[in-house]
Design a protein around this motif. Structure first.
Motif, PDB file in Angstrom:
ATOM      1  N   TYR A  63       0.847  -1.193   0.000  1.00 57.35           N
ATOM      2  CA  TYR A  63       0.000   0.000   0.000  1.00 57.35           C
ATOM      3  C   TYR A  63       0.880   1.240   0.000  1.00 57.35           C
ATOM      4  O   TYR A  63       2.015   1.212   0.463  1.00 57.35           O
ATOM      5  CB  TYR A  63      -0.849   0.073   1.279  1.00 57.35           C
ATOM      6  CG  TYR A  63      -1.871  -1.006   1.461  1.00 57.35           C
ATOM      7  CD1 TYR A  63      -1.559  -2.185   2.134  1.00 57.35           C
ATOM      8  CD2 TYR A  63      -3.177  -0.838   0.997  1.00 57.35           C
ATOM      9  CE1 TYR A  63      -2.523  -3.166   2.338  1.00 57.35           C
ATOM     10  CE2 TYR A  63      -4.149  -1.810   1.197  1.00 57.35           C
ATOM     11  CZ  TYR A  63      -3.800  -2.972   1.876  1.00 57.35           C
ATOM     12  OH  TYR A  63      -4.751  -3.944   2.066  1.00 57.35           O
TER      13      TYR A  63
ATOM     14  N   GLN B 236       0.467   5.326   1.403  1.00 53.54           N
ATOM     15  CA  GLN B 236      -0.362   6.216   2.197  1.00 53.54           C
ATOM     16  C   GLN B 236       0.014   7.656   1.889  1.00 53.54           C
ATOM     17  O   GLN B 236       1.186   8.036   1.970  1.00 53.54           O
ATOM     18  CB  GLN B 236      -0.199   5.954   3.696  1.00 53.54           C
ATOM     19  CG  GLN B 236      -1.111   6.806   4.565  1.00 53.54           C
ATOM     20  CD  GLN B 236      -1.036   6.448   6.027  1.00 53.54           C
ATOM     21  OE1 GLN B 236      -0.086   5.835   6.505  1.00 53.54           O
ATOM     22  NE2 GLN B 236      -2.071   6.817   6.772  1.00 53.54           N
TER      23      GLN B 236
ATOM     24  N   PRO C 138      -1.466  11.761   2.633  1.00 56.29           N
ATOM     25  CA  PRO C 138      -2.391  12.520   3.484  1.00 56.29           C
ATOM     26  C   PRO C 138      -3.735  12.742   2.799  1.00 56.29           C
ATOM     27  O   PRO C 138      -3.792  13.184   1.655  1.00 56.29           O
ATOM     28  CB  PRO C 138      -1.645  13.840   3.694  1.00 56.29           C
ATOM     29  CG  PRO C 138      -0.208  13.497   3.536  1.00 56.29           C
ATOM     30  CD  PRO C 138      -0.176  12.428   2.471  1.00 56.29           C
ATOM     31  N   GLY C 139      -4.801  12.434   3.497  1.00 54.44           N
ATOM     32  CA  GLY C 139      -6.140  12.651   2.967  1.00 54.44           C
ATOM     33  C   GLY C 139      -6.635  11.585   2.002  1.00 54.44           C
ATOM     34  O   GLY C 139      -7.798  11.612   1.600  1.00 54.44           O
ATOM     35  N   LEU C 140      -5.759  10.660   1.632  1.00 55.36           N
ATOM     36  CA  LEU C 140      -6.151   9.630   0.654  1.00 55.36           C
ATOM     37  C   LEU C 140      -6.201   8.242   1.264  1.00 55.36           C
ATOM     38  O   LEU C 140      -6.540   7.274   0.587  1.00 55.36           O
ATOM     39  CB  LEU C 140      -5.197   9.634  -0.536  1.00 55.36           C
ATOM     40  CG  LEU C 140      -5.187  10.909  -1.370  1.00 55.36           C
ATOM     41  CD1 LEU C 140      -4.156  10.784  -2.494  1.00 55.36           C
ATOM     42  CD2 LEU C 140      -6.569  11.191  -1.954  1.00 55.36           C
ATOM     43  N   GLY C 141      -5.830   8.123   2.506  1.00 55.80           N
ATOM     44  CA  GLY C 141      -5.872   6.821   3.149  1.00 55.80           C
ATOM     45  C   GLY C 141      -4.812   5.884   2.611  1.00 55.80           C
ATOM     46  O   GLY C 141      -3.752   6.301   2.147  1.00 55.80           O
ATOM     47  N   LEU C 142      -5.123   4.605   2.677  1.00 56.68           N
ATOM     48  CA  LEU C 142      -4.221   3.562   2.194  1.00 56.68           C
ATOM     49  C   LEU C 142      -4.749   3.059   0.859  1.00 56.68           C
ATOM     50  O   LEU C 142      -5.894   2.614   0.769  1.00 56.68           O
ATOM     51  CB  LEU C 142      -4.169   2.406   3.192  1.00 56.68           C
ATOM     52  CG  LEU C 142      -3.528   2.724   4.534  1.00 56.68           C
ATOM     53  CD1 LEU C 142      -4.017   1.766   5.592  1.00 56.68           C
ATOM     54  CD2 LEU C 142      -2.024   2.642   4.406  1.00 56.68           C
TER      55      LEU C 142
ATOM     56  N   LEU D 238      -4.166   0.403  -2.354  1.00 52.51           N
ATOM     57  CA  LEU D 238      -3.522  -0.860  -2.665  1.00 52.51           C
ATOM     58  C   LEU D 238      -2.777  -0.767  -3.993  1.00 52.51           C
ATOM     59  O   LEU D 238      -3.358  -0.391  -5.011  1.00 52.51           O
ATOM     60  CB  LEU D 238      -4.585  -1.965  -2.718  1.00 52.51           C
ATOM     61  CG  LEU D 238      -4.120  -3.383  -2.940  1.00 52.51           C
ATOM     62  CD1 LEU D 238      -3.223  -3.849  -1.793  1.00 52.51           C
ATOM     63  CD2 LEU D 238      -5.323  -4.311  -3.093  1.00 52.51           C
TER      64      LEU D 238
ATOM     65  N   LEU E 152       4.383   7.352   1.955  1.00 53.16           N
ATOM     66  CA  LEU E 152       4.701   6.340   2.963  1.00 53.16           C
ATOM     67  C   LEU E 152       4.181   5.011   2.436  1.00 53.16           C
ATOM     68  O   LEU E 152       3.001   4.897   2.093  1.00 53.16           O
ATOM     69  CB  LEU E 152       4.041   6.707   4.288  1.00 53.16           C
ATOM     70  CG  LEU E 152       4.281   5.804   5.489  1.00 53.16           C
ATOM     71  CD1 LEU E 152       5.758   5.667   5.801  1.00 53.16           C
ATOM     72  CD2 LEU E 152       3.533   6.369   6.702  1.00 53.16           C
TER      73      LEU E 152
ATOM     74  N   PHE F 154       3.539   0.930   2.876  1.00 50.13           N
ATOM     75  CA  PHE F 154       3.364  -0.143   3.847  1.00 50.13           C
ATOM     76  C   PHE F 154       3.235  -1.490   3.153  1.00 50.13           C
ATOM     77  O   PHE F 154       2.537  -1.627   2.153  1.00 50.13           O
ATOM     78  CB  PHE F 154       2.098   0.076   4.690  1.00 50.13           C
ATOM     79  CG  PHE F 154       2.231   1.147   5.730  1.00 50.13           C
ATOM     80  CD1 PHE F 154       1.627   2.383   5.552  1.00 50.13           C
ATOM     81  CD2 PHE F 154       2.935   0.912   6.900  1.00 50.13           C
ATOM     82  CE1 PHE F 154       1.733   3.363   6.513  1.00 50.13           C
ATOM     83  CE2 PHE F 154       3.046   1.892   7.871  1.00 50.13           C
ATOM     84  CZ  PHE F 154       2.442   3.124   7.671  1.00 50.13           C
TER      85      PHE F 154
END
Lengths: 114, 113
Positions: free
Chosen positions: A35, A37, A39-43, A45, A88, A90
């Protein structure tokens, strides 16, 4: 979760460079995910793999590729990094045989593309 | 494709106040999961809801799954500073995609002591 590790933890690179982010897990899970990440867009895939021979594109796979070298290892590559890939990242794992199939996340890799 | 919308994006509360975040899916879900990410940390699984109309509680946290299995909510009673973080819902369509999650944008909760 210490059972899911990501390397490097931080990386600064330049536009056009090839970058590989690595993920390893000792949980014995068959499923792995990448994923990003923002800001404001979530995670969101990027790619997921339900077993070693199974690779699937996620919602934002353009500009990325992956390799599942073994059940425990799942690498994400940026063939030619661009600034809007600054994010970021993950890695996560899950086990198809558990009731919840919840995902366990690594600590993340902060990537900056200049 | 499947979309999961989560509101509000930010919530600032005084310690002791309640907090609620809402999640809506564009399609019917097989199940929904909730995760919490502390500042500087990674998402951590909180709970999964599977049944239509399901309600689950974890101490001060109450999770609900809508009757149509397209919406969900997380309610925290009497917030504490330890509740600070980003709360994500994540939906699964099930079937051959079971285990593949679509995350909402998250709600960032700050708690003022």
């Amino acid at each position: 979760d210490a059972d899911v590790t990501q390397t490097p933890r931080n990386r600064i690179t330049k536009t056009g460079k090839r970058i590989m982010l690595e993920c390893s897990q000792t949980k014995g899970h068959d499923r792995m995910y990448w994923y990003r990440q923002d800001p404001g867009l979530g995670l969101r895939l990027i790619y997921y793999s339900f077993d070693v021979k199974d690779i699937n594109k996620g919602e934002i796979s353009d500009g990325y590729s992956v390799s599942r070298q073994a059940q425990a290892k799942f690498s994400l590559s940026l063939e030619s990094a661009i600034p809007n890939q600054t994010a970021l990242y993950f890695c996560a794992t899950s086990d198809r045989w558990t009731f919840y199939n919840e995902q366990f996340f690594g600590p993340g890799t902060r990537l900056t593309v200049l | 494709g499947q979309q999961v919308m989560q509101i509000p994006q930010y919530q600032h509360v005084q310690e002791g106040e309640d907090f609620t975040t809402y999640c809506n899916s564009s399609t019917t879900l097989s199940n929904i999961q909730w995760y919490k990410q502390r500042p500087g940390g990674h998402p951590v699984f909180l709970i999964q809801l599977v049944k239509s109309g399901e309600v689950k509680k974890q101490k001060r946290l109450t999770f609900q799954f809508g009757e149509a299995k397209k919406n969900s909510s997380l309610h925290i009673t009497a917030t504490q500073t330890t509740d600070v973080g980003t709360y994500f819902c994540a939906g699964s369509a099930g079937g051959t995609s079971y285990g593949k999650l679509t995350f909402g944008q998250g709600t960032i909760l700050t708690v003022h002591p």
